[in-house]
Design a protein around this motif. Structure first.
Motif, PDB file in Angstrom:
ATOM      1  N   GLU A  11      -1.951  -2.942   5.427  1.00  0.00           N
ATOM      2  CA  GLU A  11      -2.804  -1.763   5.372  1.00  0.00           C
ATOM      3  C   GLU A  11      -1.954  -0.515   5.513  1.00  0.00           C
ATOM      4  O   GLU A  11      -1.189  -0.382   6.458  1.00  0.00           O
ATOM      5  CB  GLU A  11      -3.873  -1.820   6.465  1.00  0.00           C
ATOM      6  N   LYS A  20      -7.439   4.651   2.979  1.00  0.00           N
ATOM      7  CA  LYS A  20      -6.767   3.361   3.077  1.00  0.00           C
ATOM      8  C   LYS A  20      -6.214   2.962   1.715  1.00  0.00           C
ATOM      9  O   LYS A  20      -6.929   2.982   0.715  1.00  0.00           O
ATOM     10  CB  LYS A  20      -7.748   2.303   3.571  1.00  0.00           C
ATOM     11  N   GLU A  22      -4.502  -0.267   0.128  1.00  0.00           N
ATOM     12  CA  GLU A  22      -4.272  -1.666   0.452  1.00  0.00           C
ATOM     13  C   GLU A  22      -3.311  -2.309  -0.537  1.00  0.00           C
ATOM     14  O   GLU A  22      -3.396  -2.081  -1.738  1.00  0.00           O
ATOM     15  CB  GLU A  22      -5.600  -2.411   0.446  1.00  0.00           C
TER      16      GLU A  22
END
Length: 79
Positions: A11, A20, A22
């Motif tokens: 992450e 975020k 990913e």
């Protein structure tokens, strides 16, 4: 059947907007800027290591503020 236990999820968050980003097994799903700076003796941060990540949108906003534009070169071969 694929074993999902073998896949590691890393992450990463944009330091500017908090979004975020990913990646799975170090494969980028979306590109971002990563900066790591080891500050030296002639700085007020001597001995510190700073790391930041910026998503592409925040990078664009940040670099538009520069007095001198970012040097951009086109790649002729993409891997």
């Amino acid at each position: 059947m694929e074993d999902t236990m073998d896949k590691k999820v890393h992450e990463i968050y944009c330091n500017s907007c908090g979004k975020k980003i990913e990646t799975t097994d170090n494969i980028k799903r979306e590109d971002y800027l990563s900066i790591k700076k080891e500050w030296g003796y002639f700085s007020k941060k001597d001995g510190e290591i700073h790391s930041i990540f910026l998503c592409e949108s925040c990078y664009d906003i940040w670099t538009k503020q520069f007095k001198l534009p970012v040097k951009v070169e086109k790649q002729t071969e993409l891997l």
